[in-house]
Design a protein around this motif. Structure first.
Motif, PDB file in Angstrom:
ATOM      1  N   MET A 157       0.847  -1.186   0.000  1.00 45.01           N
ATOM      2  CA  MET A 157       0.000   0.000   0.000  1.00 45.01           C
ATOM      3  C   MET A 157       0.892   1.249   0.000  1.00 45.01           C
ATOM      4  N   THR A 158       0.597   2.200  -0.865  1.00 44.96           N
ATOM      5  CA  THR A 158       1.379   3.436  -0.928  1.00 44.96           C
ATOM      6  C   THR A 158       0.616   4.561  -0.258  1.00 44.96           C
ATOM      7  N   SER A 159       1.348   5.641  -0.006  1.00 45.33           N
ATOM      8  CA  SER A 159       0.666   6.790   0.588  1.00 45.33           C
ATOM      9  C   SER A 159      -0.345   7.387  -0.368  1.00 45.33           C
ATOM     10  N   ASN A 160      -0.102   7.260  -1.687  1.00 45.60           N
ATOM     11  CA  ASN A 160      -1.095   7.728  -2.656  1.00 45.60           C
ATOM     12  C   ASN A 160      -2.408   6.984  -2.457  1.00 45.60           C
ATOM     13  N   ASP A 161      -2.316   5.666  -2.182  1.00 37.05           N
ATOM     14  CA  ASP A 161      -3.522   4.879  -1.935  1.00 37.05           C
ATOM     15  C   ASP A 161      -4.254   5.390  -0.702  1.00 37.05           C
ATOM     16  N   SER A 162      -3.512   5.667   0.343  1.00 36.20           N
ATOM     17  CA  SER A 162      -4.112   6.176   1.583  1.00 36.20           C
ATOM     18  C   SER A 162      -4.804   7.508   1.346  1.00 36.20           C
ATOM     19  N   LEU A 163      -4.134   8.389   0.623  1.00 41.12           N
ATOM     20  CA  LEU A 163      -4.743   9.689   0.316  1.00 41.12           C
ATOM     21  C   LEU A 163      -5.989   9.514  -0.543  1.00 41.12           C
ATOM     22  N   ALA A 164      -5.919   8.618  -1.507  1.00 39.92           N
ATOM     23  CA  ALA A 164      -7.066   8.378  -2.389  1.00 39.92           C
ATOM     24  C   ALA A 164      -8.237   7.808  -1.594  1.00 39.92           C
ATOM     25  N   ARG A 165      -7.958   6.879  -0.686  1.00 40.07           N
ATOM     26  CA  ARG A 165      -9.042   6.302   0.133  1.00 40.07           C
ATOM     27  C   ARG A 165      -9.667   7.370   1.030  1.00 40.07           C
ATOM     28  N   LEU A 166      -8.824   8.161   1.689  1.00 38.71           N
ATOM     29  CA  LEU A 166      -9.354   9.210   2.560  1.00 38.71           C
ATOM     30  C   LEU A 166     -10.127  10.237   1.748  1.00 38.71           C
ATOM     31  N   SER A 167      -9.619  10.565   0.578  1.00 44.71           N
ATOM     32  CA  SER A 167     -10.308  11.500  -0.302  1.00 44.71           C
ATOM     33  C   SER A 167     -11.685  10.960  -0.695  1.00 44.71           C
ATOM     34  N   ALA A 168     -11.767   9.670  -0.965  1.00 47.60           N
ATOM     35  CA  ALA A 168     -13.044   9.047  -1.331  1.00 47.60           C
ATOM     36  C   ALA A 168     -14.031   9.111  -0.162  1.00 47.60           C
ATOM     37  N   VAL A 169     -13.550   8.903   1.046  1.00 49.96           N
ATOM     38  CA  VAL A 169     -14.425   9.013   2.221  1.00 49.96           C
ATOM     39  C   VAL A 169     -14.937  10.440   2.350  1.00 49.96           C
ATOM     40  N   ILE A 170     -14.039  11.397   2.205  1.00 47.54           N
ATOM     41  CA  ILE A 170     -14.440  12.810   2.294  1.00 47.54           C
ATOM     42  C   ILE A 170     -15.464  13.127   1.208  1.00 47.54           C
ATOM     43  N   GLU A 171     -15.215  12.661   0.006  1.00 44.80           N
ATOM     44  CA  GLU A 171     -16.144  12.877  -1.112  1.00 44.80           C
ATOM     45  C   GLU A 171     -17.524  12.312  -0.772  1.00 44.80           C
ATOM     46  N   SER A 172     -17.545  11.172  -0.115  1.00 41.65           N
ATOM     47  CA  SER A 172     -18.826  10.539   0.240  1.00 41.65           C
ATOM     48  C   SER A 172     -19.593  11.335   1.295  1.00 41.65           C
ATOM     49  N   ARG A 173     -18.917  12.258   1.953  1.00 43.75           N
ATOM     50  CA  ARG A 173     -19.566  13.063   2.995  1.00 43.75           C
ATOM     51  C   ARG A 173     -20.174  14.359   2.460  1.00 43.75           C
ATOM     52  N   LYS A 174     -19.975  14.620   1.164  1.00 43.66           N
ATOM     53  CA  LYS A 174     -20.607  15.797   0.556  1.00 43.66           C
ATOM     54  C   LYS A 174     -22.119  15.612   0.591  1.00 43.66           C
ATOM     55  N   ALA A 175     -22.838  16.706   0.720  1.00 41.53           N
ATOM     56  CA  ALA A 175     -24.302  16.658   0.768  1.00 41.53           C
ATOM     57  C   ALA A 175     -24.864  15.960  -0.471  1.00 41.53           C
ATOM     58  N   ALA A 176     -24.270  16.229  -1.625  1.00 44.32           N
ATOM     59  CA  ALA A 176     -24.750  15.627  -2.871  1.00 44.32           C
ATOM     60  C   ALA A 176     -24.610  14.105  -2.873  1.00 44.32           C
ATOM     61  N   ASN A 177     -23.747  13.605  -2.001  1.00 47.82           N
ATOM     62  CA  ASN A 177     -23.530  12.164  -1.913  1.00 47.82           C
ATOM     63  C   ASN A 177     -24.163  11.564  -0.660  1.00 47.82           C
ATOM     64  N   GLY A 178     -25.033  12.343  -0.019  1.00 46.58           N
ATOM     65  CA  GLY A 178     -25.745  11.838   1.154  1.00 46.58           C
ATOM     66  C   GLY A 178     -25.088  12.127   2.487  1.00 46.58           C
ATOM     67  N   GLY A 179     -24.041  12.937   2.483  1.00 47.56           N
ATOM     68  CA  GLY A 179     -23.383  13.290   3.741  1.00 47.56           C
ATOM     69  C   GLY A 179     -24.342  14.017   4.678  1.00 47.56           C
ATOM     70  N   ASP A 180     -24.344  13.612   5.934  1.00 44.03           N
ATOM     71  CA  ASP A 180     -25.268  14.170   6.924  1.00 44.03           C
ATOM     72  C   ASP A 180     -24.502  14.996   7.952  1.00 44.03           C
ATOM     73  N   PRO A 181     -24.725  16.320   7.990  1.00 42.30           N
ATOM     74  CA  PRO A 181     -24.029  17.180   8.942  1.00 42.30           C
ATOM     75  C   PRO A 181     -24.307  16.825  10.410  1.00 42.30           C
ATOM     76  N   ASP A 182     -25.394  16.097  10.662  1.00 36.17           N
ATOM     77  CA  ASP A 182     -25.703  15.716  12.040  1.00 36.17           C
ATOM     78  C   ASP A 182     -24.874  14.522  12.514  1.00 36.17           C
ATOM     79  N   THR A 183     -24.326  13.763  11.569  1.00 38.93           N
ATOM     80  CA  THR A 183     -23.594  12.555  11.954  1.00 38.93           C
ATOM     81  C   THR A 183     -22.145  12.531  11.482  1.00 38.93           C
ATOM     82  N   SER A 184     -21.745  13.503  10.656  1.00 34.64           N
ATOM     83  CA  SER A 184     -20.395  13.485  10.089  1.00 34.64           C
ATOM     84  C   SER A 184     -19.718  14.834  10.274  1.00 34.64           C
ATOM     85  N   TYR A 185     -18.528  14.802  10.859  1.00 34.33           N
ATOM     86  CA  TYR A 185     -17.732  16.016  11.044  1.00 34.33           C
ATOM     87  C   TYR A 185     -17.424  16.657   9.690  1.00 34.33           C
TER      88      TYR A 185
END
Length: 130
Positions: A1-29
């Protein structure tokens, strides 16, 4: 696993927290910061950058260098939120760093000044001819 993979995974999680992707401000920082708008997450970027500086200064005087790592992790995290807000990716940042690889930092800065000056002159000339 490379650091690029880690950044990409974390970026994908952050992307999933956008309102357009169903991110909920009541449950997600992340969703909460994005919901509050750029002032909220940009303030966090500034705070975390300051904390990196303070941790580094503490390390200069015998403080724990691990605190620098911890604060940089916080800074990177909030920077990734910033990238996501503007529909940018860590891969774009890495590509830019790779583009700069082998270029003197002094030369890079001088080139940016020249380009900025040329852009200012072009804008001024366009305004004068209007």
């Amino acid at each position: 696993m490379t650091s690029n993979d880690s950044l990409a995974r974390l970026s994908a999680v952050i992307e999933s927290r956008k309102a357009a992707n169903g991110g909920d401000p009541d449950t997600s920082y992340v969703a909460r910061l994005l919901h509050k708008g750029s002032d909220a997450f940009l303030k966090k970027v500034g705070e975390e950058a300051t904390e990196v500086v303070l941790a580094a200064k503490d390390a200069d005087y015998g403080g724990d260098p691990q605190k620098i790592v911890n604060e940089v992790a916080d800074l990177w995290f909030h920077t990734l939120i910033t990238l996501a807000h503007y529909n940018l990716t860590p891969a774009q940042v890495i590509a830019e760093l790779e583009r700069r690889e082998g270029t003197s930092g002094i030369e890079e800065k001088a080139l940016r000044k020249v380009l900025a000056r040329e852009q200012l002159e072009a804008t001024s000339n366009a305004g004068a001819s209007a």
